[in-house]
Design a protein around this motif. Structure first.
Motif, PDB file in Angstrom:
ATOM      1  N   ARG A 132       0.636  -1.518   0.236  1.00 47.65           N
ATOM      2  CA  ARG A 132       0.323   0.121   0.143  1.00 47.65           C
ATOM      3  C   ARG A 132       1.036   1.251   0.163  1.00 47.65           C
ATOM      4  N   ASP A 174      -8.467   2.056  -5.125  1.00 45.58           N
ATOM      5  CA  ASP A 174      -9.380   1.085  -4.389  1.00 45.58           C
ATOM      6  C   ASP A 174     -10.923   1.373  -5.174  1.00 45.58           C
ATOM      7  N   LYS A 177     -10.938  -0.868  -7.949  1.00 43.40           N
ATOM      8  CA  LYS A 177     -10.021  -2.355  -8.054  1.00 43.40           C
ATOM      9  C   LYS A 177      -9.109  -2.541  -8.778  1.00 43.40           C
TER      10      LYS A 177
END
Length: 203
Positions: A132, A174, A177
């Protein structure tokens, strides 16, 4: 295209040699034309007589700084002060087992000379599944600027500002996706292809 190149950066099952080579790639491409710097790095490996597929850090760690710099100058790598120090210190840390490239944090990498958040993130992004982090480089900044006001033109040096735009990018990943690595590479490749098409057509 070989693994561990800017055209195929995904190294989630990397060997030790691939990890070391990818970190050196991350160091030399920062702020430069990546494919040209990769070619120069290949020339550097030939200059130090590194065997194909071998780990570069044990060889680099044995080189005196002046000799290391001479090899970098031989291939016209540029940024000689920065890279001589970074190559040497990181090589000695890995060989001396004070730095583990499989478990080190971004903060640990950014603690070495010549390595900022962008370079450390670039290394982790393509070697750690699900990392991340975001490499806030020019291609990501340009992409963000098309969608948000106030995006800086160059990589933020202030950690808080870097973190802000990193979070904006991760949120976009996010929503789409997509993994940060997948999204980063998709944007980089699309922009590179578009630039080449403009040059080809003279637009």
């Amino acid at each position: 295209v070989r693994r561990g190149s800017v055209f195929n950066p995904f190294l989630f099952d990397a060997t030790d040699a691939e990890l070391q080579r990818w970190l050196l790639t991350a160091l030399v491409v920062a702020g430069k034309q990546s494919h040209i710097q990769e070619q120069k790095l290949g020339g550097f490996y030939l200059s130090i007589r590194l065997a194909p597929g071998a780990e570069p850090f044990p060889v680099i760690a044995r080189l005196p700084p002046a000799r290391l710099r001479a090899h970098l100058e031989e291939v016209r790598m540029g940024q000689y002060n920065r890279l001589t120090r970074a190559f040497g210190e990181m090589s000695r840390a890995v060989v001396g087992e004070t730095l583990d490239l499989r478990s080190c944090t971004r903060a640990q990498l950014a603690g070495f000379p010549g390595i900022g958040l962008k370079t450390a993130s670039y290394f982790l992004l393509y070697t750690r599944p699900g990392a991340r982090v975001a490499c806030i480089d020019t291609h990501i900044l340009a992409w963000l600027a098309e969608r948000h006001p106030g995006v800086p033109r160059s990589t933020p040096q202030n950690p808080a500002v870097y973190s802000h735009w990193e979070n904006v990018f991760l949120h976009a990943c996010d929503l789409a996706k997509k993994t940060p690595a997948g999204m980063d590479f998709e944007i980089w490749l699309a922009r590179k292809t578009a630039r080449e098409e403009r040059r080809r057509t003279g637009e």
